[in-house]
Motif scaffolding. Structure first.
Motif, PDB file in Angstrom:
ATOM      1  N   ASN A  18      40.988  30.209  35.429  1.00 43.05           N
ATOM      2  CA  ASN A  18      41.062  29.212  34.351  1.00 43.05           C
ATOM      3  C   ASN A  18      40.020  29.501  33.273  1.00 43.05           C
ATOM      4  OD1 ASN A  18      43.216  27.767  35.409  1.00 43.05           O
ATOM      5  ND2 ASN A  18      41.889  26.491  36.677  1.00 43.05           N
ATOM      6  N   THR A  19      38.796  29.890  33.710  1.00 37.34           N
ATOM      7  CA  THR A  19      37.744  30.247  32.752  1.00 37.34           C
ATOM      8  C   THR A  19      38.158  31.466  31.931  1.00 37.34           C
ATOM      9  OG1 THR A  19      36.046  29.393  34.246  1.00 37.34           O
ATOM     10  CG2 THR A  19      35.320  30.889  32.506  1.00 37.34           C
ATOM     11  N   THR A  20      38.772  32.445  32.617  1.00 42.40           N
ATOM     12  CA  THR A  20      39.246  33.648  31.924  1.00 42.40           C
ATOM     13  C   THR A  20      40.284  33.298  30.859  1.00 42.40           C
ATOM     14  OG1 THR A  20      38.798  35.158  33.744  1.00 42.40           O
ATOM     15  CG2 THR A  20      40.572  35.785  32.248  1.00 42.40           C
ATOM     16  N   PHE A  21      41.249  32.443  31.218  1.00 47.58           N
ATOM     17  CA  PHE A  21      42.274  32.058  30.247  1.00 47.58           C
ATOM     18  C   PHE A  21      41.648  31.356  29.043  1.00 47.58           C
ATOM     19  CE2 PHE A  21      45.302  32.043  34.027  1.00 47.58           C
ATOM     20  CZ  PHE A  21      45.862  33.251  33.671  1.00 47.58           C
ATOM     21  N   GLU A  22      40.659  30.519  29.288  1.00 48.02           N
ATOM     22  CA  GLU A  22      39.975  29.839  28.183  1.00 48.02           C
ATOM     23  C   GLU A  22      39.284  30.848  27.265  1.00 48.02           C
ATOM     24  OE1 GLU A  22      37.365  26.980  29.920  1.00 48.02           O
ATOM     25  OE2 GLU A  22      39.001  25.790  30.804  1.00 48.02           O
ATOM     26  N   ASN A  23      38.612  31.849  27.863  1.00 48.43           N
ATOM     27  CA  ASN A  23      37.950  32.888  27.068  1.00 48.43           C
ATOM     28  C   ASN A  23      38.950  33.693  26.239  1.00 48.43           C
ATOM     29  OD1 ASN A  23      35.469  32.169  28.121  1.00 48.43           O
ATOM     30  ND2 ASN A  23      35.497  33.730  29.749  1.00 48.43           N
TER      31      ASN A  23
ATOM     32  N   LYS B  13      35.396  43.231  33.074  1.00 50.76           N
ATOM     33  CA  LYS B  13      36.365  43.914  33.931  1.00 50.76           C
ATOM     34  C   LYS B  13      37.363  42.926  34.518  1.00 50.76           C
ATOM     35  CE  LYS B  13      36.709  47.277  37.666  1.00 50.76           C
ATOM     36  NZ  LYS B  13      35.980  48.085  38.670  1.00 50.76           N
ATOM     37  N   PHE B  14      36.897  41.742  34.896  1.00 53.97           N
ATOM     38  CA  PHE B  14      37.775  40.729  35.482  1.00 53.97           C
ATOM     39  C   PHE B  14      38.815  40.288  34.448  1.00 53.97           C
ATOM     40  CE2 PHE B  14      39.173  36.552  36.744  1.00 53.97           C
ATOM     41  CZ  PHE B  14      39.238  36.611  38.136  1.00 53.97           C
ATOM     42  N   ASP B  15      38.350  39.956  33.234  1.00 53.43           N
ATOM     43  CA  ASP B  15      39.275  39.492  32.190  1.00 53.43           C
ATOM     44  C   ASP B  15      40.286  40.580  31.835  1.00 53.43           C
ATOM     45  OD1 ASP B  15      37.751  37.251  32.261  1.00 53.43           O
ATOM     46  OD2 ASP B  15      36.980  37.390  30.215  1.00 53.43           O
ATOM     47  N   TYR B  16      39.808  41.818  31.744  1.00 54.46           N
ATOM     48  CA  TYR B  16      40.689  42.930  31.394  1.00 54.46           C
ATOM     49  C   TYR B  16      41.750  43.130  32.480  1.00 54.46           C
ATOM     50  CZ  TYR B  16      42.058  47.494  29.552  1.00 54.46           C
ATOM     51  OH  TYR B  16      42.768  48.535  29.027  1.00 54.46           O
ATOM     52  N   SER B  17      41.347  43.020  33.757  1.00 55.30           N
ATOM     53  CA  SER B  17      42.291  43.199  34.871  1.00 55.30           C
ATOM     54  C   SER B  17      43.346  42.107  34.879  1.00 55.30           C
ATOM     55  CB  SER B  17      41.533  43.231  36.200  1.00 55.30           C
ATOM     56  OG  SER B  17      40.646  44.328  36.249  1.00 55.30           O
ATOM     57  N   VAL B  18      42.934  40.886  34.537  1.00 56.11           N
ATOM     58  CA  VAL B  18      43.907  39.782  34.436  1.00 56.11           C
ATOM     59  C   VAL B  18      44.929  40.088  33.345  1.00 56.11           C
ATOM     60  CG1 VAL B  18      44.188  37.360  33.756  1.00 56.11           C
ATOM     61  CG2 VAL B  18      42.387  38.003  35.359  1.00 56.11           C
TER      62      VAL B  18
ATOM     63  N   LEU C   2      38.610  31.362  43.077  1.00 52.32           N
ATOM     64  CA  LEU C   2      39.399  32.264  42.237  1.00 52.32           C
ATOM     65  C   LEU C   2      40.131  31.503  41.132  1.00 52.32           C
ATOM     66  CD1 LEU C   2      40.579  35.062  41.588  1.00 52.32           C
ATOM     67  CD2 LEU C   2      42.374  34.599  43.287  1.00 52.32           C
ATOM     68  N   GLU C   3      40.694  30.356  41.481  1.00 56.24           N
ATOM     69  CA  GLU C   3      41.459  29.609  40.475  1.00 56.24           C
ATOM     70  C   GLU C   3      40.564  29.144  39.340  1.00 56.24           C
ATOM     71  OE1 GLU C   3      44.197  26.688  41.659  1.00 56.24           O
ATOM     72  OE2 GLU C   3      45.223  27.959  43.113  1.00 56.24           O
TER      73      GLU C   3
ATOM     74  N   LYS D 176      49.040  35.202  40.006  1.00 56.66           N
ATOM     75  CA  LYS D 176      48.745  34.975  41.428  1.00 56.66           C
ATOM     76  C   LYS D 176      49.539  35.942  42.310  1.00 56.66           C
ATOM     77  CE  LYS D 176      46.546  32.148  42.996  1.00 56.66           C
ATOM     78  NZ  LYS D 176      46.777  30.729  43.254  1.00 56.66           N
ATOM     79  N   LEU D 177      50.824  36.131  41.968  1.00 54.77           N
ATOM     80  CA  LEU D 177      51.685  37.046  42.724  1.00 54.77           C
ATOM     81  C   LEU D 177      51.124  38.467  42.703  1.00 54.77           C
ATOM     82  CD1 LEU D 177      54.577  37.913  43.960  1.00 54.77           C
ATOM     83  CD2 LEU D 177      55.149  38.412  41.580  1.00 54.77           C
ATOM     84  N   LEU D 178      50.789  38.951  41.496  1.00 51.79           N
ATOM     85  CA  LEU D 178      50.367  40.346  41.360  1.00 51.79           C
ATOM     86  C   LEU D 178      48.962  40.572  41.917  1.00 51.79           C
ATOM     87  CD1 LEU D 178      51.917  41.097  37.855  1.00 51.79           C
ATOM     88  CD2 LEU D 178      52.799  41.751  40.099  1.00 51.79           C
ATOM     89  N   ILE D 179      48.142  39.532  41.972  1.00 54.76           N
ATOM     90  CA  ILE D 179      46.850  39.637  42.672  1.00 54.76           C
ATOM     91  C   ILE D 179      47.106  39.891  44.160  1.00 54.76           C
ATOM     92  CG2 ILE D 179      44.870  38.285  43.476  1.00 54.76           C
ATOM     93  CD1 ILE D 179      44.675  37.111  40.663  1.00 54.76           C
ATOM     94  N   ASN D 180      48.096  39.196  44.727  1.00 53.44           N
ATOM     95  CA  ASN D 180      48.473  39.440  46.130  1.00 53.44           C
ATOM     96  C   ASN D 180      48.967  40.867  46.342  1.00 53.44           C
ATOM     97  OD1 ASN D 180      47.774  36.921  47.012  1.00 53.44           O
ATOM     98  ND2 ASN D 180      49.844  36.070  46.901  1.00 53.44           N
TER      99      ASN D 180
END
Length: 959
Positions: free
Chosen positions: A460-465, A409-414, A455-456, A431-435
């Motif tokens: 970063n882990t999500t981007f790697e995946n 769910k986290f990766d999909y939301s990103v 969070l950062e 970062k902007l749209l998370i705010n």
């Protein structure tokens, strides 16, 4: 040049002093005859700009200190010796591909190889585009083709690049990639290494007098540190210098007999400035040893933007695989599975519709579901129990959706947030749209999702995946502002479609305001992206505003079609009540349509502008609209309509007390009267216009008046006065950097120079005018200059060159409806064919020229046509047919003289000479001598030395 190290003086053709071996870094010298004023104006006072490595001192084991420059040079030299250069990124096309990996494409490979054999025999730049829907194997096909030709031809150099995406492209990205690869610059190189590699490359490809210019231009292109004058160089100057610099690079490889293939993937995503550069090189005549090899999902983009000769553009359309080939591909991929049965293969192939990517994604889906057993990267078996339970996705989109649905769910939301900016996105946008989720939308589920520790690190882990899953790719990594691109546009669109419309609108609105706060208005791509975000946020006014600004930026660099696109966007988005803003957009749009020759569209736009101006009682804008319509009708030869609209414009400007508008309209009326042969009225209007413009201190308009007065004087035989006015106009235009004005002045000075007998200088001036016309996209002047060059080559007996220029001029002129220019081109084609003894073709062209002269009211062309028909008749068997009392040839000459004596003495003199030669062939020496003496006097008055010397030789021979 004097060596700064030992003082040795020599005319260097190289960069190393022959006496002391000092490595000379070229400085610009303003006293040098090769000094480029245009470049100096760009560089300002810092003409000795350097990009060498810093002079920091490095300590060696020997204890001897060496400069940073020397250390860097040695390092690069060692790399050259050891051949350890690494390209700056991975290969886009896999040249290690095996032929057996490409199933069902033998016929396409054969066509590509046949095409290659054909174009290698030609001497012109070409493009080949492999077009297909997504997933049909364009990249693999090109990879195999490149591998095959590379193995057979050592003279090929292949340079690869790719379009990044259509919302955040870097300007000139393709050409930036070309220079990086040619100079072996890697993104990971430190600054000094990059500079030294560029310097080493330029020493190889650049002539001595161009070395510094190329160093400056390519440093700017590669975003290397430059002095402020270079950073602030306007985009028009940079465009021009960049084209010139790449011409030199490509010419160097041509001289080395190296065939360059620029292989570009995803042309439909290529940034517009790279597209315009490719189109520029496609349109250059007689360019050779250069092939643009493209892949694209959109054939129409290639057709729309690459306007080079039709014969130079080739297309290969890739179709889906047949059922038989699809089965072969599955069996090839799963060849390690010994018990692979027909039923399983058919199940995989069933819904893939012959799309190789769909087949591969379906196999990946089965692997991830456990239906296909994988071990150590190899497929070794089938789990039939699982295979029976699962359902293979029916469509390619469903396959992609299944792949995305496996994400957390986290990766999909990103990914949802990433999809808001299009195919490419930046870390900062996430970062902007998370705010926005947490502080504006206040969605509890999203707040809980984003309120994680570190969070950062999680991001970063999500981007790697996501990179590992081949859903996104990293484009840049600059501190905290990494930039990424979706690997597959279908994935981005599917993810974007899952966001509720009201949420999308909020995201776009906040992203637009963020982009506006960071906006660099010099950057056209930023303006386009900002406009799009406001459009998607349903903020039509702001979207329209920034599309119009983007149009102005595009127009500044003469990207006329791009500017039209932006203006149309601005017009369509603008709220109906904003009439004043609409008038500004209409004025810009109509002017652009006029420039590219779409006169009917331009008239319609200006008529709408006039209508709206009347509603709001704005006589300034009304006068401007009428003036523009009057000019168009004048240029296409509709003098009556032109006079009507120009007089309407004059009256509107008088009511508005708009002195600039009055001056402009007087000038336009002067040009109209001149075309009608009313010279006194023309000069009177020109002088009135010049007087007003001087009082208003309008340098660009003053130059226009000076130019027009000079041309008018020349047409009446006042050569000294003409030259004075024309040269004053040219100097002023060059001083104020009015490129279109400079182009016009160069053309006029070329005509004057040609008539004075200096063919070489005239040719140089016309070529310079043509170069500017190509840069600014003015098709009227492109056709005019090519036509004039064609006429020059006819006069010099170089008929093949004349034919090339005239045919190119005709092709360009046919894009517009300018009958006057077309008439002159057909006239010269008629004369050329007559001189080559192609009488039937000559007559055909001359008849068309006469028709157009009648339609446009241009009596000069009609007079010249009569003269050439006289020449044709005088060389045929029927020239003694005196039915009606006068031979056909003599009748034509008399008609020509009757027309031309009223409007052009130089053209009348040319008819005198032809008529005299005809009379001499009939033994009428006295009348012929009188005509020749009259022509001699005219040529003397107009200082037409070339014509005069030829006439005197003729008189000496025949009298």
């Amino acid at each position: 040049m004097i060596c700064p190290n030992c003082g040795h003086k020599e005319d260097y053709d190289f960069y190393i002093c022959p006496k002391c071996q000092y490595d000379i870094d070229v400085d610009i010298n303003k006293d040098d005859p090769d000094f480029d004023d245009e470049l100096a104006s760009v560089l300002g006072e810092q003409a000795n700009y350097q990009i060498d490595a810093s002079e920091l001192m490095f300590e060696e084991d020997t204890g001897i200190k060496e400069s940073g420059t020397e250390i860097i040079e040695e390092l690069v030299d060692d790399l050259i010796e050891e051949n350890k250069y690494q390209l700056n990124d991975n290969h886009i096309f896999n040249l290690n591909i095996n032929e057996e990996d490409i199933i069902g494409r033998k016929d396409e490979i054969r066509k590509l190889l046949n095409f290659y054999e054909k174009i290698r025999k030609t001497n012109s730049v070409s493009s080949l585009t492999v077009v297909s829907e997504q997933g049909l194997g364009k990249t693999d096909l090109i990879s195999l083709f490149l591998k095959k030709i590379k193995s057979k031809d050592n003279s090929i150099m292949i340079i690869e690049s790719a379009g990044l995406g259509n919302t955040q492209n870097e300007d000139y990205y393709i050409f930036k990639s070309i220079i990086k690869k040619l100079s072996r610059i890697n993104d990971t190189d430190i600054s000094d290494i990059k500079k030294q590699k560029l310097k080493t490359f330029l020493k190889e490809v650049a002539p001595f007098h161009l070395y510094h210019e190329l160093k400056v231009v390519f440093s700017r292109l590669l975003d290397m540190k430059t002095d402020k004058d270079i950073e602030d160089m306007d985009i028009m100057s940079f465009d021009r210098l960049l084209k010139r610099s790449f011409r030199q690079v490509f010419n160097y490889y041509t001289s080395q007999k190296i065939y360059l293939i620029l292989a570009i993937k995803n042309f439909h995503y290529v940034d517009i400035r790279s597209v315009e550069m490719i189109d520029y090189f496609m349109s250059l005549p007689n360019y050779k040893n250069l092939l643009f090899l493209l892949t694209s999902e959109l054939e129409d983009k290639v057709q729309r933007f690459l306007k080079g000769e039709q014969a130079k553009r080739y297309f290969l359309k890739l179709l889906p695989l047949t059922q038989e080939d699809s089965i072969k591909l599955v069996r090839h991929i799963l060849n390690n599975i010994k018990d692979l049965d027909k039923e399983t293969v058919n199940l995989i192939v069933a819904n893939t519709k012959g799309t190789p990517l769909h087949i591969k994604e379906s196999i990946n889906y089965l692997v991830n579901s456990g239906a296909i057993i994988e071990k150590n990267g190899k497929y070794i078996g089938i789990n039939k129990l699982i295979l029976k339970r699962i359902q293979i996705p029916m469509t390619f989109e469903e396959t992609i959706r299944a792949k995305i649905d496996r994400l957390s769910k986290f990766d999909y939301s990103v990914l949802q947030l990433a999809s808001i900016s299009g195919e490419t996105f930046k870390y900062s946008y996430i970062k902007l749209l998370i705010n926005v989720d947490k502080m504006v939308l206040k969605d509890e589920n999203k707040i809980k999702l984003w309120n994680v520790k570190n969070l950062e690190d999680k991001l970063n882990t999500t981007f790697e995946n996501l990179i590992k899953e081949d859903i996104i790719k990293k484009q840049k990594n600059i501190l905290k502002n990494q930039e990424y691109i979706f690997s597959n546009i279908t994935e981005q669109k599917l993810i974007y479609s899952t966001i509720p419309p009201i949420i999308k609108k909020t995201y776009h609105g906040y992203l637009a305001q963020y982009l506006e706060s960071k906006l660099d208005k010099k950057m056209e791509k930023n303006l386009e992206q900002l406009s799009l975000q406001y459009k998607l946020a349903s903020n039509s006014y702001q979207a329209s505003k920034y599309y119009f600004v983007a149009a102005q930026k595009a127009e500044e660099r003469y990207a006329n079609k791009r500017a039209i696109k932006y203006n149309l966007e601005a017009l369509n988005l603008l709220p109906s009540e904003n009439v004043l803003n609409k008038l500004e957009i209409l004025h810009s749009l109509g002017s652009l349509y006029t420039l590219i020759g779409k006169t009917e569209d331009a008239i319609a736009i200006f008529e709408e502008m006039a209508y709206l101006s009347q509603i709001i009682l704005n006589n300034n804008k009304l006068g401007a609209a009428y003036n523009k319509i009057g000019r168009i009708y004048r240029d296409i030869g509709s003098h009556k309509k032109s006079s009507y609209y120009l007089n309407l414009a004059y009256e509107s400007f008088k009511i508005a007390k708009d002195r600039r508008g009055i001056a402009s309209t007087l000038d336009d009326l002067g040009r109209l009267y001149w075309q009608q042969g009313k010279f006194e009225e023309s000069l009177k209007n020109y002088m009135k216009s010049l007087e007003i413009r001087k009082k208003l201190n309008m340098p660009k308009s003053i130059a226009l008046s000076l130019n027009n007065i000079g041309l008018l004087y020349y047409s009446q035989g006042f050569v000294d006065e003409a030259e004075e006015y024309l040269f004053e106009a040219y100097k002023l235009r060059k001083q104020i950097k009015d490129k279109q004005g400079e182009m016009s002045s160069l053309n006029n000075l070329a005509t004057l120079t040609y008539n004075k007998g200096d063919d070489i200088e005239a040719k140089a001036l016309w070529l310079k005018s043509l170069t500017i016309a190509e840069e600014v996209g003015d098709i009227k002047y492109q056709a005019t200059c090519m036509n004039n060059l064609g006429e020059l080559f006819i006069e010099n007996g170089k008929y093949n060159k004349a034919n090339d220029y005239l045919k190119n001029a005709l092709e360009i002129a046919l894009e517009s409806s300018n009958k006057r220019i077309l008439a002159y081109i057909y006239l010269n084609l008629g004369e050329l064919n007559f001189k080559q003894n192609n009488i039937q073709n000559a007559k055909k062209y001359l008849e068309r020229a006469f028709e157009l002269s009648e339609e446009s009211g241009d009596k000069q062309v009609a007079g010249r046509v009569y003269c050439l028909f006289g020449d044709i008749e005088s060389t045929t068997l029927f020239n003694d047919d005196t039915s009606g009392g006068v031979a056909p040839a003599e009748d034509y000459y008399l008609r020509s003289l009757d027309l031309l004596r009223k409007i052009s003495e130089p053209l009348m003199a040319a008819t005198n000479v032809s008529y005299a030669e005809y009379l001499l062939s009939k033994g009428k020496k006295g009348k012929a001598k009188k005509l020749l003496n009259q022509a001699e006097k005219i040529y003397q008055n107009y200082n037409m030395q070339l014509k005069l010397s030829k006439l005197r030789r003729l008189k000496k021979e025949i009298l």
